[in-house]
Scaffold this active site. Structure first.
Site, PDB file in Angstrom:
ATOM      1  N   ALA A  32       0.875  -1.196   0.000  1.00  0.00           N
ATOM      2  CA  ALA A  32       0.000   0.000   0.000  1.00  0.00           C
ATOM      3  C   ALA A  32       0.903   1.235   0.000  1.00  0.00           C
ATOM      4  O   ALA A  32       0.796   2.111   0.858  1.00  0.00           O
ATOM      5  CB  ALA A  32      -0.958  -0.016   1.177  1.00  0.00           C
ATOM      6  N   HIS A  37       7.109   5.821   1.196  1.00  0.00           N
ATOM      7  CA  HIS A  37       7.889   4.643   0.780  1.00  0.00           C
ATOM      8  C   HIS A  37       8.828   5.003  -0.369  1.00  0.00           C
ATOM      9  O   HIS A  37       9.961   4.527  -0.429  1.00  0.00           O
ATOM     10  CB  HIS A  37       6.954   3.522   0.321  1.00  0.00           C
ATOM     11  CG  HIS A  37       6.091   2.951   1.412  1.00  0.00           C
ATOM     12  ND1 HIS A  37       4.739   3.158   1.479  1.00  0.00           N
ATOM     13  CD2 HIS A  37       6.403   2.178   2.481  1.00  0.00           C
ATOM     14  CE1 HIS A  37       4.239   2.523   2.512  1.00  0.00           C
ATOM     15  NE2 HIS A  37       5.224   1.927   3.154  1.00  0.00           N
ATOM     16  N   GLN A  61       2.730  -9.338  13.315  1.00  0.00           N
ATOM     17  CA  GLN A  61       2.815  -8.051  14.018  1.00  0.00           C
ATOM     18  C   GLN A  61       1.451  -7.392  14.207  1.00  0.00           C
ATOM     19  O   GLN A  61       1.372  -6.250  14.641  1.00  0.00           O
ATOM     20  CB  GLN A  61       3.796  -7.115  13.311  1.00  0.00           C
ATOM     21  CG  GLN A  61       3.388  -6.622  11.941  1.00  0.00           C
ATOM     22  CD  GLN A  61       4.501  -5.837  11.265  1.00  0.00           C
ATOM     23  OE1 GLN A  61       5.465  -6.404  10.763  1.00  0.00           O
ATOM     24  NE2 GLN A  61       4.396  -4.522  11.246  1.00  0.00           N
ATOM     25  N   LYS A 149       8.976   7.627  10.829  1.00  0.00           N
ATOM     26  CA  LYS A 149       7.598   7.729  11.332  1.00  0.00           C
ATOM     27  C   LYS A 149       7.351   6.634  12.370  1.00  0.00           C
ATOM     28  O   LYS A 149       6.714   6.851  13.382  1.00  0.00           O
ATOM     29  CB  LYS A 149       6.600   7.602  10.189  1.00  0.00           C
ATOM     30  CG  LYS A 149       5.245   8.101  10.591  1.00  0.00           C
ATOM     31  CD  LYS A 149       4.150   7.441   9.819  1.00  0.00           C
ATOM     32  CE  LYS A 149       3.253   6.725  10.773  1.00  0.00           C
ATOM     33  NZ  LYS A 149       2.808   5.452  10.338  1.00  0.00           N
ATOM     34  N   GLN A 153       9.903   1.452  16.228  1.00  0.00           N
ATOM     35  CA  GLN A 153      10.304   0.293  15.409  1.00  0.00           C
ATOM     36  C   GLN A 153      11.764   0.420  14.983  1.00  0.00           C
ATOM     37  O   GLN A 153      12.539  -0.543  15.035  1.00  0.00           O
ATOM     38  CB  GLN A 153       9.398   0.212  14.177  1.00  0.00           C
ATOM     39  CG  GLN A 153       9.879  -0.755  13.116  1.00  0.00           C
ATOM     40  CD  GLN A 153       8.888  -0.919  11.986  1.00  0.00           C
ATOM     41  OE1 GLN A 153       7.905  -1.628  12.147  1.00  0.00           O
ATOM     42  NE2 GLN A 153       9.127  -0.289  10.846  1.00  0.00           N
ATOM     43  N   LEU A 184       2.560  10.668   6.342  1.00  0.00           N
ATOM     44  CA  LEU A 184       1.955   9.690   5.432  1.00  0.00           C
ATOM     45  C   LEU A 184       2.010   8.306   6.067  1.00  0.00           C
ATOM     46  O   LEU A 184       2.993   7.939   6.702  1.00  0.00           O
ATOM     47  CB  LEU A 184       2.694   9.664   4.092  1.00  0.00           C
ATOM     48  CG  LEU A 184       2.583  10.889   3.197  1.00  0.00           C
ATOM     49  CD1 LEU A 184       2.906  10.508   1.747  1.00  0.00           C
ATOM     50  CD2 LEU A 184       1.225  11.553   3.252  1.00  0.00           C
ATOM     51  N   SER A 185       0.925   7.565   5.888  1.00  0.00           N
ATOM     52  CA  SER A 185       0.834   6.203   6.418  1.00  0.00           C
ATOM     53  C   SER A 185      -0.158   5.454   5.545  1.00  0.00           C
ATOM     54  O   SER A 185      -1.158   6.042   5.085  1.00  0.00           O
ATOM     55  CB  SER A 185       0.312   6.249   7.857  1.00  0.00           C
ATOM     56  OG  SER A 185      -0.188   4.975   8.230  1.00  0.00           O
TER      57      SER A 185
END
Ligand code: PAF
Length: 282
Positions: A32, A37, A61, A149, A153, A184-185
């Site tokens: 997505a 990315h 996860q 972001k 992690q 953005l996600s």
């Protein structure tokens, strides 16, 4: 761009890169894809001569009540985007290649995995650490790139790589934001227009708190104010916290700090974080 779905073909392709003396970068993703990315791919092209992007929606996860089933899957569009962006290889393992029958191993990073998002999403970082370890072993990249972001992690992965002596350089890439400041996600796709308009309260509340802390205001007051602002904008707040930038534990004088937030709007959980610039705390 080659697309590879089986391990022997991946190993063969990587061996050919190596034989040609190439430096290999890996950009792990769950697909997505968006401009954030693509910024990782661009950074990967600067850091290496060959860029491998993995797309794998990692079931390990996601918690039992999370969005695994509805997580957006856009293989064709993703593949076109990556090809246009100049990626060399797309690693698309099916779930049975990543986790064959009988798979029993979990990689768990204590400490940094256990607070904030780790506390809110039990098992999440074990799933991330397990799949990232597998991806590193499959691809054996020289360098791997992750977005800031997902700051926690990134710290979990840095700890994992240091603790297990994994021979890969980890690069963090700054958060890519929409014009109004929202990070953005892939999960932003869940937001309806009215939620999207209110979502900008998250980066704004963090920015406001950061400026207050930077000018010497009481951090607890600034964090409480940010939580109130988010609640007033219709968010259900998981946490807004000031933490040591590396361990995600309590801030330590003289060490870099990070301001992190996680909150839900509608059914969508958003996270964000920014550095805190103070002379007092370094
Ligand atoms: O950040 C992500 O997209 C995922 O957590 C990752 C690193 C690809 C592991 O599944």
């Amino acid at each position: 761009m080659q697309t590879v779905r089986q391990l022997p073909a991946l190993r063969e392709a990587v061996a050919a890169f190596r034989a040609a003396g190439e430096r290999v970068a890996l950009v792990p993703t769950m697909g997505a894809l968006h401009d954030g990315h693509l910024a990782l791919v661009e950074a990967a092209k600067r850091a290496a001569t060959r860029v491998i992007v993995s797309i794998f929606v990692n079931p390990k996860q996601f918690g039992p009540n999370e969005d695994l089933a509805k997580y957006p899957r856009k293989e064709l569009a993703d593949s076109r985007m990556l090809s246009t962006a100049g990626a060399d290889l797309l690693w698309l393992p099916p779930v049975e290649v990543m986790y064959p029958e009988g798979f029993e191993t979990t990689v768990s990073v204590a400490g940094v995995s256990q607070v904030l998002d780790g506390a809110a999403r039990p098992g999440h970082f074990d799933g991330v650490a397990t799949v990232v370890t597998k991806l590193f072993n499959q691809v054996q990249p020289d360098v791997a790139l992750f977005g800031e972001k997902d700051w926690q992690q990134l710290q979990v992965i840095r700890r994992l790589v240091a603790d297990l002596d994994l021979p890969v350089e980890i690069l963090g890439v700054p958060t890519y934001r929409d014009d109004d400041g929202l990070a953005l996600s892939s999960r932003n796709a869940y937001l309806i227009a009215e939620e999207r308009a209110r979502a900008v309260a998250l980066p704004r509340a963090l920015g406001f708190a950061e400026r207050a802390i930077a000018k010497g205001d009481d951090p607890e007051g600034a964090l409480a104010q940010a939580r109130e602002t988010l609640a007033a904008a219709g968010f259900e707040v998981d946490y807004v916290a000031l933490a040591d930038a590396e361990t995600l534990g309590d801030p330590v004088a003289g060490r870099p700090m990070r301001l992190l937030g996680a909150a839900r709007i509608g059914g969508t959980r958003l996270i964000d974080n920014i550095p805190v610039t103070t002379n007092e705390h370094g």
